[in-house]
Write a protein that holds these residues in place. Structure first.
Motif, PDB file in Angstrom:
ATOM      1  N   GLU A 330      46.701  44.797  43.223  1.00 48.72           N
ATOM      2  CA  GLU A 330      45.370  45.348  43.492  1.00 48.72           C
ATOM      3  C   GLU A 330      44.296  44.283  43.284  1.00 48.72           C
ATOM      4  O   GLU A 330      43.314  44.216  44.031  1.00 48.72           O
ATOM      5  CB  GLU A 330      45.107  46.541  42.576  1.00 48.72           C
ATOM      6  CG  GLU A 330      46.006  47.737  42.829  1.00 48.72           C
ATOM      7  CD  GLU A 330      45.813  48.823  41.788  1.00 48.72           C
ATOM      8  OE1 GLU A 330      45.795  50.009  42.168  1.00 48.72           O
ATOM      9  OE2 GLU A 330      45.673  48.468  40.593  1.00 48.72           O
ATOM     10  N   LEU A 331      44.507  43.446  42.277  1.00 47.87           N
ATOM     11  CA  LEU A 331      43.564  42.370  41.982  1.00 47.87           C
ATOM     12  C   LEU A 331      43.544  41.350  43.121  1.00 47.87           C
ATOM     13  O   LEU A 331      42.467  40.881  43.530  1.00 47.87           O
ATOM     14  CB  LEU A 331      43.963  41.689  40.669  1.00 47.87           C
ATOM     15  CG  LEU A 331      42.914  40.877  39.902  1.00 47.87           C
ATOM     16  CD1 LEU A 331      41.693  41.711  39.591  1.00 47.87           C
ATOM     17  CD2 LEU A 331      43.534  40.333  38.620  1.00 47.87           C
ATOM     18  N   GLU A 332      44.710  41.024  43.647  1.00 43.90           N
ATOM     19  CA  GLU A 332      44.785  40.062  44.754  1.00 43.90           C
ATOM     20  C   GLU A 332      44.150  40.620  46.022  1.00 43.90           C
ATOM     21  O   GLU A 332      43.516  39.889  46.785  1.00 43.90           O
ATOM     22  CB  GLU A 332      46.241  39.668  44.994  1.00 43.90           C
ATOM     23  CG  GLU A 332      46.822  38.851  43.833  1.00 43.90           C
ATOM     24  CD  GLU A 332      48.264  38.436  44.072  1.00 43.90           C
ATOM     25  OE1 GLU A 332      48.921  39.030  44.955  1.00 43.90           O
ATOM     26  OE2 GLU A 332      48.734  37.515  43.376  1.00 43.90           O
ATOM     27  N   VAL A 333      44.302  41.917  46.253  1.00 43.65           N
ATOM     28  CA  VAL A 333      43.662  42.565  47.396  1.00 43.65           C
ATOM     29  C   VAL A 333      42.143  42.563  47.214  1.00 43.65           C
ATOM     30  O   VAL A 333      41.382  42.255  48.144  1.00 43.65           O
ATOM     31  CB  VAL A 333      44.188  44.004  47.580  1.00 43.65           C
ATOM     32  CG1 VAL A 333      43.356  44.755  48.626  1.00 43.65           C
ATOM     33  CG2 VAL A 333      45.659  43.988  47.982  1.00 43.65           C
ATOM     34  N   ALA A 334      41.688  42.898  46.018  1.00 44.55           N
ATOM     35  CA  ALA A 334      40.250  42.915  45.730  1.00 44.55           C
ATOM     36  C   ALA A 334      39.648  41.520  45.859  1.00 44.55           C
ATOM     37  O   ALA A 334      38.515  41.361  46.337  1.00 44.55           O
ATOM     38  CB  ALA A 334      40.007  43.470  44.326  1.00 44.55           C
ATOM     39  N   ARG A 335      40.399  40.509  45.462  1.00 42.53           N
ATOM     40  CA  ARG A 335      39.918  39.118  45.555  1.00 42.53           C
ATOM     41  C   ARG A 335      39.718  38.727  47.013  1.00 42.53           C
ATOM     42  O   ARG A 335      38.685  38.135  47.384  1.00 42.53           O
ATOM     43  CB  ARG A 335      40.911  38.189  44.864  1.00 42.53           C
ATOM     44  CG  ARG A 335      40.506  36.717  44.886  1.00 42.53           C
ATOM     45  CD  ARG A 335      41.448  35.869  44.041  1.00 42.53           C
ATOM     46  NE  ARG A 335      41.337  36.214  42.631  1.00 42.53           N
ATOM     47  CZ  ARG A 335      42.327  36.753  41.909  1.00 42.53           C
ATOM     48  NH1 ARG A 335      43.501  37.040  42.462  1.00 42.53           N
ATOM     49  NH2 ARG A 335      42.142  37.039  40.633  1.00 42.53           N
ATOM     50  N   ALA A 336      40.698  39.024  47.857  1.00 41.48           N
ATOM     51  CA  ALA A 336      40.583  38.700  49.282  1.00 41.48           C
ATOM     52  C   ALA A 336      39.422  39.462  49.927  1.00 41.48           C
ATOM     53  O   ALA A 336      38.676  38.910  50.757  1.00 41.48           O
ATOM     54  CB  ALA A 336      41.892  39.023  49.995  1.00 41.48           C
ATOM     55  N   THR A 337      39.246  40.705  49.531  1.00 38.91           N
ATOM     56  CA  THR A 337      38.148  41.516  50.066  1.00 38.91           C
ATOM     57  C   THR A 337      36.800  40.946  49.654  1.00 38.91           C
ATOM     58  O   THR A 337      35.868  40.848  50.466  1.00 38.91           O
ATOM     59  CB  THR A 337      38.269  42.971  49.580  1.00 38.91           C
ATOM     60  OG1 THR A 337      39.526  43.513  50.001  1.00 38.91           O
ATOM     61  CG2 THR A 337      37.144  43.829  50.132  1.00 38.91           C
TER      62      THR A 337
END
Length: 347
Positions: A330-337
């Protein structure tokens, strides 16, 4: 209408192609109290409460945000550390408090390694302004809090290397060319001869995802503030020129490869759906160098600060922005977003 002030890392300053920030930190202790490491909980709380009461009443700090660790959770504290408003040492303290300016360019930490640590940031290479900001805050605090000072030795500090001026000055530098060619390790080894040291901002030793490093003075006794700054500025200037020369040679010998790396990094940043912190920092470093070398022409605003993205993608700041605890994916998705939403568009 409320005016929102830009934080210092959201803007660029002089020599921003290499220099991200100038920082001055002042260490001060209060008479009649043991050093912080020797304070018990009751004494630490008493020192913090009295100091905060004095400083909160200063009109010069009226627009500053006050905090006390007893009112903060771990996420809030870690996020402040990621933005450099508090130190890693303060993070480990059970009892601590402080003040932060609206632009987060000046902060006062209470019960750090010394009773009071004042630090100021200025974007780019402008140590004079950084020193003036820190010195101004120091003068204000000194009028309300009795400092521990010795006529011969100067300001008395927990660490002997800080006795005297109690000042640490540092530049935060982006050094992808020197790092990529292996020259940085030798430079780091040589700095001790000049009373300086270099550390990684986002890693350890000479290895740093993002290629961001901090160069600072190690000792303070026997030199004036100006002499310390002049010595640091002279050596930092040489490193800056070596970095620029390395970039020019890279462009001259491998222009296609250099442009490909910058544009490829931009493409991944623009379209990736999840990114690890390490990968994101590496990509942002390559994009930042390409931007500094003018590879993107007039497509991107010259004053755009890539470092603000490097701060925004740190784990705890991301979770605060999302207002929830995130697992790794979830953190990696939020970072890309976050990057997609804040990366400038190439027209």
């Amino acid at each position: 209408m409320e005016i929102i002030m830009a934080r210092w890392f959201e803007n660029n300053g002089p020599d921003s192609d290499v220099v991200i920030s100038s920082r001055v930190r002042l260490a001060r202790n209060i008479r009649d109290y043991n050093f912080s490491l020797k304070l018990d909980g009751k004494s630490a709380s008493d020192m913090i409460d009295k100091t905060m009461t004095e400083l909160s009443g200063c009109m010069e700090f009226a627009d500053y945000t006050g905090y006390n660790f007893k009112d903060l959770n771990e996420y809030q504290k870690h996020a402040m550390e990621e933005r450099h408003t508090i130190s890693r040492f303060l993070m480990e303290q059970k009892y601590a408090a402080g003040l932060v300016s609206p632009e987060e360019d000046v902060s006062v930490m209470i019960n750090e390694e010394d009773h009071i640590r004042i630090q100021s940031f200025v974007s780019g290479r402008d140590m004079k302004s950084a020193y003036q900001k820190a010195s101004s805050a120091d003068d204000i605090i000194g009028r309300h809090v009795p400092y521990a000072y010795h006529e011969k030795y100067g300001y008395l500090t927990t660490c002997l290397s800080s006795v005297g001026t109690g000042m640490r000055a540092s530049y935060m530098l982006h050094l992808p060319a020197l790092s990529g060619t292996g020259q940085l390790a030798g430079i780091i080894g040589e700095l001790g001869r000049f009373g300086l040291k270099m550390t990684s901002v986002f890693g350890e030793g000479s290895s740093s995802p993002g290629d961001i490093y901090r160069i600072s003075n190690q000792t303070t006794l026997g030199l004036t503030e100006q002499e310390l700054i002049d010595n640091l500025d002279n050596i930092a200037g040489q490193i800056i020129e070596q970095e620029r020369l390395g970039r020019q040679q890279y462009m001259k010998l491998q222009q296609v490869a250099a442009e490909d790396a910058a544009y490829r990094s931009y493409g991944v940043l623009r379209y990736a759906r999840k990114l690890s912190l390490k990968d994101a920092l590496v990509l942002l470093s390559e994009f930042r160098m390409g931007l500094a070398l003018g590879m993107f022409g007039d497509n991107i605003e010259k004053g755009y600060s890539v470092y603000q993205l490097m701060i925004g993608i740190q784990p705890y700041n991301l979770q605060l922005a999302c207002n929830s605890r995130l697992e790794l994916t979830e953190l990696e998705v939020a970072r890309a977003t976050f990057i997609r939403n804040n990366l400038p568009q190439i027209v």
